[in-house]
Design a protein around this motif. Sequence first.
Motif, mmCIF file in Angstrom:
data_model
loop_
_atom_site.group_PDB
_atom_site.id
_atom_site.type_symbol
_atom_site.label_atom_id
_atom_site.label_comp_id
_atom_site.label_asym_id
_atom_site.label_seq_id
_atom_site.Cartn_x
_atom_site.Cartn_y
_atom_site.Cartn_z
ATOM 1 N N LYS A 137 -17.491 -7.198 -30.381
ATOM 2 C CA LYS A 137 -18.750 -7.703 -30.926
ATOM 3 C C LYS A 137 -19.138 -7.042 -32.242
ATOM 4 O O LYS A 137 -19.942 -7.588 -33.003
ATOM 5 C CB LYS A 137 -19.865 -7.520 -29.905
ATOM 6 N N ARG A 138 -18.592 -5.874 -32.544
ATOM 7 C CA ARG A 138 -18.889 -5.216 -33.820
ATOM 8 C C ARG A 138 -18.513 -6.104 -34.998
ATOM 9 O O ARG A 138 -19.189 -6.085 -36.042
ATOM 10 C CB ARG A 138 -18.131 -3.897 -33.937
ATOM 11 N N VAL A 139 -17.452 -6.864 -34.858
ATOM 12 C CA VAL A 139 -17.025 -7.753 -35.940
ATOM 13 C C VAL A 139 -18.077 -8.824 -36.180
ATOM 14 O O VAL A 139 -18.406 -9.154 -37.324
ATOM 15 C CB VAL A 139 -15.662 -8.390 -35.627
ATOM 16 N N ASP A 140 -18.613 -9.375 -35.099
ATOM 17 C CA ASP A 140 -19.644 -10.404 -35.226
ATOM 18 C C ASP A 140 -20.869 -9.867 -35.960
ATOM 19 O O ASP A 140 -21.425 -10.530 -36.840
ATOM 20 C CB ASP A 140 -20.044 -10.925 -33.847
ATOM 21 N N ALA A 141 -21.289 -8.663 -35.617
ATOM 22 C CA ALA A 141 -22.465 -8.078 -36.254
ATOM 23 C C ALA A 141 -22.238 -7.892 -37.753
ATOM 24 O O ALA A 141 -23.113 -8.222 -38.571
ATOM 25 C CB ALA A 141 -22.815 -6.744 -35.599
ATOM 26 N N ARG A 142 -21.061 -7.385 -38.124
ATOM 27 C CA ARG A 142 -20.769 -7.182 -39.550
ATOM 28 C C ARG A 142 -20.626 -8.516 -40.279
ATOM 29 O O ARG A 142 -21.097 -8.678 -41.409
ATOM 30 C CB ARG A 142 -19.501 -6.349 -39.718
ATOM 31 N N PHE A 143 -19.968 -9.475 -39.638
ATOM 32 C CA PHE A 143 -19.779 -10.793 -40.252
ATOM 33 C C PHE A 143 -21.134 -11.450 -40.525
ATOM 34 O O PHE A 143 -21.332 -12.071 -41.580
ATOM 35 C CB PHE A 143 -18.928 -11.676 -39.345
ATOM 36 N N ALA A 144 -22.063 -11.314 -39.591
ATOM 37 C CA ALA A 144 -23.399 -11.869 -39.779
ATOM 38 C C ALA A 144 -24.115 -11.184 -40.946
ATOM 39 O O ALA A 144 -24.834 -11.824 -41.721
ATOM 40 C CB ALA A 144 -24.219 -11.738 -38.501
ATOM 41 N N GLU A 145 -23.913 -9.870 -41.087
ATOM 42 C CA GLU A 145 -24.502 -9.150 -42.216
ATOM 43 C C GLU A 145 -23.950 -9.659 -43.545
ATOM 44 O O GLU A 145 -24.680 -9.787 -44.528
ATOM 45 C CB GLU A 145 -24.211 -7.654 -42.099
ATOM 46 N N LEU A 146 -22.657 -9.937 -43.580
ATOM 47 C CA LEU A 146 -22.002 -10.344 -44.817
ATOM 48 C C LEU A 146 -22.242 -11.796 -45.177
ATOM 49 O O LEU A 146 -22.305 -12.142 -46.368
ATOM 50 C CB LEU A 146 -20.491 -10.105 -44.712
ATOM 51 N N THR A 147 -22.354 -12.658 -44.167
ATOM 52 C CA THR A 147 -22.370 -14.106 -44.436
ATOM 53 C C THR A 147 -23.610 -14.837 -43.947
ATOM 54 O O THR A 147 -23.837 -15.976 -44.357
ATOM 55 C CB THR A 147 -21.145 -14.782 -43.795
ATOM 56 N N GLY A 148 -24.363 -14.220 -43.034
ATOM 57 C CA GLY A 148 -25.482 -14.931 -42.430
ATOM 58 C C GLY A 148 -25.048 -15.861 -41.314
ATOM 59 O O GLY A 148 -25.867 -16.614 -40.780
ATOM 60 N N HIS A 149 -23.782 -15.806 -40.929
ATOM 61 C CA HIS A 149 -23.238 -16.668 -39.871
ATOM 62 C C HIS A 149 -22.554 -15.796 -38.822
ATOM 63 O O HIS A 149 -22.040 -14.719 -39.135
ATOM 64 C CB HIS A 149 -22.238 -17.670 -40.441
ATOM 65 N N HIS A 150 -22.509 -16.304 -37.598
ATOM 66 C CA HIS A 150 -21.850 -15.593 -36.515
ATOM 67 C C HIS A 150 -20.428 -16.107 -36.315
ATOM 68 O O HIS A 150 -20.077 -17.217 -36.740
ATOM 69 C CB HIS A 150 -22.646 -15.735 -35.215
ATOM 70 N N LEU A 151 -19.615 -15.301 -35.663
ATOM 71 C CA LEU A 151 -18.267 -15.714 -35.309
ATOM 72 C C LEU A 151 -18.294 -16.830 -34.279
ATOM 73 O O LEU A 151 -19.269 -17.006 -33.547
ATOM 74 C CB LEU A 151 -17.497 -14.536 -34.707
ATOM 75 N N ASP A 152 -17.185 -17.529 -34.177
ATOM 76 C CA ASP A 152 -16.954 -18.393 -33.029
ATOM 77 C C ASP A 152 -16.624 -17.475 -31.851
ATOM 78 O O ASP A 152 -16.174 -16.339 -32.050
ATOM 79 C CB ASP A 152 -15.807 -19.350 -33.317
ATOM 80 N N PRO A 153 -16.827 -17.918 -30.608
ATOM 81 C CA PRO A 153 -16.632 -17.036 -29.444
ATOM 82 C C PRO A 153 -15.158 -16.834 -29.089
ATOM 83 O O PRO A 153 -14.716 -17.117 -27.976
ATOM 84 C CB PRO A 153 -17.401 -17.759 -28.339
ATOM 85 N N LEU A 154 -14.398 -16.340 -30.061
ATOM 86 C CA LEU A 154 -12.956 -16.188 -29.928
ATOM 87 C C LEU A 154 -12.542 -14.789 -30.377
ATOM 88 O O LEU A 154 -13.165 -14.203 -31.256
ATOM 89 C CB LEU A 154 -12.234 -17.217 -30.806
ATOM 90 N N TRP A 155 -11.470 -14.275 -29.795
ATOM 91 C CA TRP A 155 -10.914 -13.021 -30.266
ATOM 92 C C TRP A 155 -9.409 -13.020 -30.082
ATOM 93 O O TRP A 155 -8.867 -13.816 -29.302
ATOM 94 C CB TRP A 155 -11.538 -11.820 -29.550
#
Length: 262
Positions: A137-155
């Motif tokens: 989930k750390r990736v999702d948090a950083r991605f949201a900071e960088l883009t304003g969007h969340h990841l898809d629920p995949l890893w």
Amino acid sequence: MTAPIRHAAFCGAAVLLLAAAPAGAGQCGGTIYLTFDTGSQSQAELIAATLKRHAIRATFFLANEKTVRGDHALDPSWAGYWQARVAEGHAFGSHTFDHVYYTGDGPRGTIGVRPQFGAAAGKRQQWTAAQYCAEIKRVDARFAELTGHHLDPLWRAPGGKVSQRTIAAAHSCGYAHVGWAPAGFSGDELSSTAYPNAVLLKKSLDTLRDGDIFMAHMGIWSRRDAWAPANLEPLIAGLEKKGFCFATLREHPGFGKGHIQR
């Protein structure tokens, strides 16, 4: 880096079955799902330009890996790159923040890990399922900071190394694991002397089939002759000539909307 037999074994285990997608309508004779994992990022711009030129949307799996720029793939310096890919309609999943390798199931339900980057780089540790989930989930948090969007629920696990325990840990916080088809292993991690680009390209064009998930990296430090400059354009052109279309994992029958929920 992983040996071919390890990839084959993982694909054979297929934690989640890679169901074949139905052939598309019109001129589409089948669907290939292109996926790219972060790496050295030496091929990041080339990959983006090639996909845009062919109007293809792919799925990117992100980790905060060291890049050829001397920074890391999820540093603020990469915000513009990821924002542009979001705008183009690509899909995104977690590759674990510190590119954490699974090393084996531990005692009392723990998970053995070895991060490649970050404060614990190179150190073997035992994590709880909650810690493993938090790393994804750390990736999702950083991605949201960088883009304003969340990841898809995949890893996707680094090296494709997983167990039922890691799969369950990720599933508990809403993430489905995505491997790749046996034919979908690009081979870009392998020695370019033993596996030259021409051989890898022919293998992909000869063996990829409708519904296959294809995996390559956005740059590999150890490969002398980089895969993407030589192979990505002819791979796409060759598959298009065979009548294949391309889609993100959002459209995959096993991973798309309605199949995965957080």
